[in-house]
Design a protein around this motif. Sequence first.
Motif, PDB file in Angstrom:
ATOM      1  N   ARG A   1       0.839  -1.206   0.000  1.00  0.00           N
ATOM      2  CA  ARG A   1       0.000   0.000   0.000  1.00  0.00           C
ATOM      3  C   ARG A   1       0.874   1.256   0.000  1.00  0.00           C
ATOM      4  O   ARG A   1       0.610   2.206  -0.711  1.00  0.00           O
ATOM      5  N   ARG A   2       1.954   1.247   0.777  1.00  0.00           N
ATOM      6  CA  ARG A   2       2.866   2.390   0.829  1.00  0.00           C
ATOM      7  C   ARG A   2       3.497   2.650  -0.542  1.00  0.00           C
ATOM      8  O   ARG A   2       3.605   3.785  -0.991  1.00  0.00           O
ATOM      9  N   ILE A   3       3.892   1.582  -1.230  1.00  0.00           N
ATOM     10  CA  ILE A   3       4.482   1.723  -2.568  1.00  0.00           C
ATOM     11  C   ILE A   3       3.464   2.316  -3.534  1.00  0.00           C
ATOM     12  O   ILE A   3       3.771   3.237  -4.294  1.00  0.00           O
ATOM     13  N   VAL A   4       2.234   1.808  -3.503  1.00  0.00           N
ATOM     14  CA  VAL A   4       1.189   2.332  -4.396  1.00  0.00           C
ATOM     15  C   VAL A   4       0.925   3.800  -4.095  1.00  0.00           C
ATOM     16  O   VAL A   4       0.950   4.651  -4.989  1.00  0.00           O
ATOM     17  N   GLU A   5       0.664   4.104  -2.838  1.00  0.00           N
ATOM     18  CA  GLU A   5       0.305   5.474  -2.462  1.00  0.00           C
ATOM     19  C   GLU A   5       1.461   6.443  -2.680  1.00  0.00           C
ATOM     20  O   GLU A   5       1.245   7.606  -3.013  1.00  0.00           O
ATOM     21  N   GLY A   6       2.700   5.971  -2.543  1.00  0.00           N
ATOM     22  CA  GLY A   6       3.856   6.818  -2.794  1.00  0.00           C
ATOM     23  C   GLY A   6       4.081   7.078  -4.271  1.00  0.00           C
ATOM     24  O   GLY A   6       4.642   8.101  -4.652  1.00  0.00           O
ATOM     25  N   THR A   7       3.643   6.148  -5.111  1.00  0.00           N
ATOM     26  CA  THR A   7       3.823   6.278  -6.551  1.00  0.00           C
ATOM     27  C   THR A   7       2.631   6.972  -7.206  1.00  0.00           C
ATOM     28  O   THR A   7       2.798   7.791  -8.102  1.00  0.00           O
ATOM     29  N   ASN A   8       1.434   6.632  -6.757  1.00  0.00           N
ATOM     30  CA  ASN A   8       0.222   7.198  -7.348  1.00  0.00           C
ATOM     31  C   ASN A   8      -0.816   7.401  -6.245  1.00  0.00           C
ATOM     32  O   ASN A   8      -1.649   6.527  -5.995  1.00  0.00           O
ATOM     33  N   PRO A   9      -0.789   8.551  -5.598  1.00  0.00           N
ATOM     34  CA  PRO A   9      -1.732   8.783  -4.502  1.00  0.00           C
ATOM     35  C   PRO A   9      -3.192   8.861  -4.949  1.00  0.00           C
ATOM     36  O   PRO A   9      -4.095   8.831  -4.114  1.00  0.00           O
ATOM     37  N   HIS A  10      -3.437   8.920  -6.264  1.00  0.00           N
ATOM     38  CA  HIS A  10      -4.809   9.016  -6.767  1.00  0.00           C
ATOM     39  C   HIS A  10      -5.415   7.651  -7.099  1.00  0.00           C
ATOM     40  O   HIS A  10      -6.616   7.562  -7.336  1.00  0.00           O
ATOM     41  N   ALA A  11      -4.585   6.613  -7.122  1.00  0.00           N
ATOM     42  CA  ALA A  11      -5.098   5.276  -7.440  1.00  0.00           C
ATOM     43  C   ALA A  11      -5.943   4.757  -6.277  1.00  0.00           C
ATOM     44  O   ALA A  11      -5.615   4.941  -5.115  1.00  0.00           O
TER      45      ALA A  11
END
Length: 104
Positions: A70-80
């Motif tokens: 989740r941290r990787i996703v939110e750090g890369t694309n906070p809008h996903a």
Amino acid sequence: AEPDNILQALRYYKGRPLESIRSVSILDPLRLAELFQVLTPLISKQLTHAELALINKADLATPEQIAEARRIVEGTNPHARVAIISARESLTPATLMELMPWIL
């Protein structure tokens, strides 16, 4: 696959007209942290284009692995939009509609 290359290739698509194109990334939290270290550019490109990130294997991953994914996703694309799933468990039509309302 790199989303930009796929989008460019779709310009040559001669089949049934596409009404829209959506991007969904499915992530394996058991290996994501290690893969992200060596494949950062590729994974980042995929996540940057994703409207929805499905973190799979919720039944096998530790809470720490899911949190790191989740941290990787939110750090890369906070809008996903992020959803935690398990492919071993059926996704009900209601859940699919909630996650991907554009499929109907």
